[in-house]
Design a protein around this motif. Structure first.
Motif, mmCIF file in Angstrom:
data_model
loop_
_atom_site.group_PDB
_atom_site.id
_atom_site.type_symbol
_atom_site.label_atom_id
_atom_site.label_comp_id
_atom_site.label_asym_id
_atom_site.label_seq_id
_atom_site.Cartn_x
_atom_site.Cartn_y
_atom_site.Cartn_z
ATOM 1 N N SER A 527 7.944 2.305 7.126
ATOM 2 C CA SER A 527 8.222 1.565 5.889
ATOM 3 C C SER A 527 7.486 0.234 5.859
ATOM 4 N N GLN A 528 7.421 -0.451 7.025
ATOM 5 C CA GLN A 528 6.727 -1.741 7.097
ATOM 6 C C GLN A 528 5.239 -1.583 6.787
ATOM 7 N N VAL A 529 4.633 -0.538 7.372
ATOM 8 C CA VAL A 529 3.197 -0.306 7.145
ATOM 9 C C VAL A 529 2.943 0.059 5.687
ATOM 10 N N ARG A 530 3.801 0.891 5.124
ATOM 11 C CA ARG A 530 3.605 1.307 3.725
ATOM 12 C C ARG A 530 3.811 0.135 2.762
ATOM 13 N N GLU A 531 4.703 -0.762 3.117
ATOM 14 C CA GLU A 531 4.895 -1.958 2.308
ATOM 15 C C GLU A 531 3.655 -2.842 2.364
ATOM 16 N N MET A 532 3.064 -2.915 3.567
ATOM 17 C CA MET A 532 1.828 -3.677 3.739
ATOM 18 C C MET A 532 0.700 -3.069 2.900
ATOM 19 N N MET A 533 0.629 -1.732 2.888
ATOM 20 C CA MET A 533 -0.382 -1.035 2.085
ATOM 21 C C MET A 533 -0.192 -1.337 0.602
ATOM 22 N N LYS A 534 1.081 -1.351 0.185
ATOM 23 C CA LYS A 534 1.385 -1.607 -1.224
ATOM 24 C C LYS A 534 0.938 -3.005 -1.628
ATOM 25 N N LYS A 535 1.202 -3.995 -0.761
ATOM 26 C CA LYS A 535 0.818 -5.374 -1.053
ATOM 27 C C LYS A 535 -0.690 -5.530 -1.145
ATOM 28 N N ARG A 536 -1.419 -4.786 -0.307
ATOM 29 C CA ARG A 536 -2.887 -4.879 -0.289
ATOM 30 C C ARG A 536 -3.543 -3.968 -1.326
ATOM 31 N N GLY A 537 -2.748 -3.216 -2.041
ATOM 32 C CA GLY A 537 -3.299 -2.355 -3.088
ATOM 33 C C GLY A 537 -3.880 -1.055 -2.580
ATOM 34 N N PHE A 538 -3.509 -0.651 -1.343
ATOM 35 C CA PHE A 538 -4.010 0.603 -0.784
ATOM 36 C C PHE A 538 -3.044 1.736 -1.128
ATOM 37 N N ARG A 539 -3.594 2.939 -1.171
ATOM 38 C CA ARG A 539 -2.735 4.111 -1.324
ATOM 39 C C ARG A 539 -3.285 5.232 -0.455
ATOM 40 N N LYS A 540 -2.396 6.077 -0.009
ATOM 41 C CA LYS A 540 -2.807 7.200 0.841
ATOM 42 C C LYS A 540 -3.367 8.309 -0.030
ATOM 43 N N ASP A 541 -4.588 8.730 0.265
ATOM 44 C CA ASP A 541 -5.190 9.822 -0.503
ATOM 45 C C ASP A 541 -4.439 11.121 -0.221
ATOM 46 N N PRO A 542 -4.093 11.880 -1.253
ATOM 47 C CA PRO A 542 -3.427 13.168 -1.012
ATOM 48 C C PRO A 542 -4.419 14.169 -0.425
ATOM 49 N N GLY A 543 -3.883 15.106 0.359
ATOM 50 C CA GLY A 543 -4.746 16.155 0.887
ATOM 51 C C GLY A 543 -5.354 16.967 -0.245
#
Length: 677
Positions: A527-543
């Protein structure tokens, strides 16, 4: 006994020399002069030098041979040979001959100096140019407009803009050539404002001035300035249109390039090539290939440059049918498939997943160069065929060809994809000790990748810390991925920390770190890493997985239900599930990287992975017995890898999957990667 008069050139001989215009006439007269010993007569030999040095004949070898036989060649003859050297791209020899001229105490004139200064400009020999400038001032040619203009051009081409400006300002009579040279120099140095000011000050402009400015601004990606000049051009020529298209492509403004392309009153091959190459270079592979088809429909004949771009675009699309069609087109139209076309053909087939066609293309090249061998080594390596890749490497060396730095990248990658850690260390040492190749960051990256894939994480970390250069994002991602795959959270966190320092915008870092915590069940840190991604504007590409059928590429994402055959595909997935269960497959739910408690939900999540949807589509639509070829944007998970092995045996079909790092050939229940990837 012959009289002296008989050795002198007759009026007829001199007349023939004066009227000679072709190479054949001149060489015949030269042969006659040698045979009759008249070649040593000064007027005749001087005329021969003049004829050979003339741009219409331009035989530098004969011109110099006659020149060297003259006891005391005049300044005029020196000028002719110097000019001929510069014209034929032998400027080093021109400067050497100029030096000899000075040693003979001959003083250069205002014909000698512009030529030798032009030679310095071609060689980027600014220091030699400065020495000649000093000599010019001593000899009193400083005010000669042709000499001064040559210095403006020299300094501008060499980027010495303060000297170019000084030479320009000192000129009493500034011609169009020196204005163009100065402006072009400022454009290439990125001093756009100065170039525009000079342009507006010019007393007159020609077509070259306008075109030069548009082309210069386009090349340095100052496309807004290029467009301003282009719009002001009184008479737009084809070169300026092409320059603008190149500029838009280089700056990533594809739509403006396309609009301009459609507006062009006349297009040539350079125009089409600029558009196709621009699309390909920026990853618009489909658009590049489609435009190539339109080009052929317009009866425009491609050249090698066109085919280079189209082959690269097809490699990006991984479309085997398009690749085979283009290969056939090249053969039918008489293109020699050697050199760069041969290399790209090997790469194309390899990236489209057909290793058999890759090998066939390689074997068809009669005179193989290092680039061809390197391409096949890389191709075999990425298909998991390390033994064959290394065999080709040794065959290349035994044929007397010396591998270069890129060859060793292919060799080390082959070792990496097969887990040959001892071989990897040995080839890395061989490269340094036997071939004296200094390792680059890419070579270190390959070695680190080999160690990380095989679990030698501490050794990989030591190499990263002792490298003579700063590790890049690729190397640190290898360490992070290796730590995730081998469950070493400490090294994973170390790699992630270093990676965020080196390249904080690497979104993959956060994805892999999140996955590592998910596998360990540490959902709080996920959750911490995903929150960090959200703040930086990153998203995980779907397969995402794609499969080609009858020339059409079908794409699937995780849980995709948008396809026109969705009902049949999910029905086939149910059939596959039952057959896998009968074969004893137990889903590896640790590969579900979501916080899901229910095991059945996890199994459904695995079943909906994109490559399984693509496999189901391939089983429904493909001819029985034909390979199913799938391209995937992410790494194949462990469960999908096990499932695909079983499906290849259950349905008696070869399944070829390219993930984001290599090819997997699934056949009869096994994979070419030997469960190592």
């Amino acid at each position: 006994m012959l009289s002296l008069q008989q050795y002198l050139p007759s009026p007829l001989h001199l007349t023939l020399l004066k009227t000679s215009k072709t190479h054949q006439d001149t060489t015949q007269l030269h042969a006659f002069a040698v045979k009759t010993n008249l070649v040593h007569h000064s007027s005749l030999s001087s005329r021969l030098v003049s004829l050979y040095a003339d741009p219409e004949i331009n035989d530098l070898r004969y011109a110099r041979s006659v020149f060297d036989q003259i006891q005391v060649p005049s300044l005029v003859l020196h000028n002719l040979i110097i000019k001929c050297y510069v014209f034929n791209q032998h400027s080093h020899e021109a400067i050497d001959l100029f030096r000899d001229l000075l040693h003979k105490s001959l003083l250069p004139d205002n014909f000698t100096l512009p030529c030798v200064i032009k030679g310095c400009a071609k060689l980027n020999a600014v220091e030699e140019g400065k020495q000649i400038h000093g000599l010019v001032l001593k000899l009193g040619f400083g005010l000669d407009k042709f000499v001064s203009s040559s210095f403006v051009s020299l300094y501008a081409k060499c980027g010495e803009m303060s000297l170019a400006q000084k030479a320009f300002d000192a000129m009493d009579e500034k011609d169009l050539v020196c204005w163009n040279s100065l402006i072009d120099g400022y454009v290439k140095c990125g001093e756009v404002g100065v170039a525009m000011e000079l342009f507006d000050e010019m007393p007159e402009r020609d077509a070259f001035t306008w075109t030069c400015l548009v082309d210069g601004f386009s090349k340095c990606k100052k496309v807004e300035f290029a467009r301003e000049i282009f719009d002001r051009m009184p008479n737009k020529n084809l070169v300026s249109w092409n320059a603008m298209i190149n500029g838009y492509m280089k700056s990533g403004d594809f739509e403006s390039a396309r609009v301009l392309f459609n507006e062009m009153p006349v297009k040539n091959l350079i125009t089409w090539n600029a558009m196709i190459a621009g699309f390909e270079a920026n990853g618009w592979f489909k658009e590049a290939f489609e435009l190539f088809g339109t080009m052929l429909d317009n009866d425009v004949v491609p050249n090698v440059a066109t085919l280079v771009s189209v082959l690269s675009a097809i490699s990006g699309l991984a479309s085997l049918s398009k690749g085979r069609w283009l290969h056939s087109y090249m053969v039918k139209n008489g293109f020699l498939i050697d050199g760069v076309l041969g290399t790209l053909l090997i790469q194309m087939y390899s990236r489209c997943g057909s290793i058999e066609s890759t090998l066939t293309a390689f074997r068809s090249i009669p005179k193989k160069k290092v680039g061809h061998w390197t391409a096949i080594i890389v191709g075999l390596g990425m298909h998991g065929m390390a033994e064959q890749a290394l065999g080709h490497f040794h065959e290349m060396c035994s044929n007397g060809l010396k591998p270069h730095a890129i060859t060793f990248i292919g060799v080390l990658n082959a070792c990496s994809h097969a887990g040959l850690v001892d071989d990897g260390r040995r080839y890395f040492s061989m490269m340094i000790n036997d071939y004296r190749i200094e390792p680059t960051v890419e070579h270190y990256g390959c070695l680190v990748d080999i160690l990380c894939r095989t679990g030698h994480l501490e050794e990989a970390k030591r190499i990263i810390e002792s490298m003579p250069m700063r590790p890049n994002a690729v190397i640190l991602m290898s360490l992070l991925s290796g730590a995730r795959n081998h469950g070493n959270k400490d090294i994973g966190e170390y790699a992630a920390h270093r990676l965020i320092e080196v390249a904080p915008d690497t979104s993959g870092c956060y994805v892999v770190l999140s996955n590592m915590y998910a596998v360990a069940g540490d959902w709080e840190k996920v959750s911490q890493v995903r929150e960090m991604m959200k703040k930086r504007g990153f998203r995980k590409d779907p397969g995402c997985s794609s499969i080609e059928h009858r020339g059409v590429v079908h794409e699937f994402i995780v849980g995709d239900k948008s396809h026109s055959q969705t009902h049949e595909i999910y029905s086939k997935l149910g059939e596959m599930r039952n057959k896998l269960k009968s074969a004893g497959h137990v889903p590896d739910t640790t590969q579900v990287l979501l916080c899901i408690e229910d095991e059945e939900e996890k199994e459904v999540e695995l079943e909906n992975h994109s490559e399984r949807l693509a496999i189901a589509f391939g089983l429904i639509n493909g001819e029985p017995g034909t390979p199913i070829r799938i391209m995937k944007n992410l790494r194949v998970c462990n469960d999908c890898h096990s499932v695909t092995k079983l499906l290849s045996r259950i349905y008696s079909r070869e399944i070829i999957v390219r993930d984001n790092s290599r090819f997997h050939h699934f056949k009869n229940g096994t994979c070419s990667c030997k469960d190592f990837w």
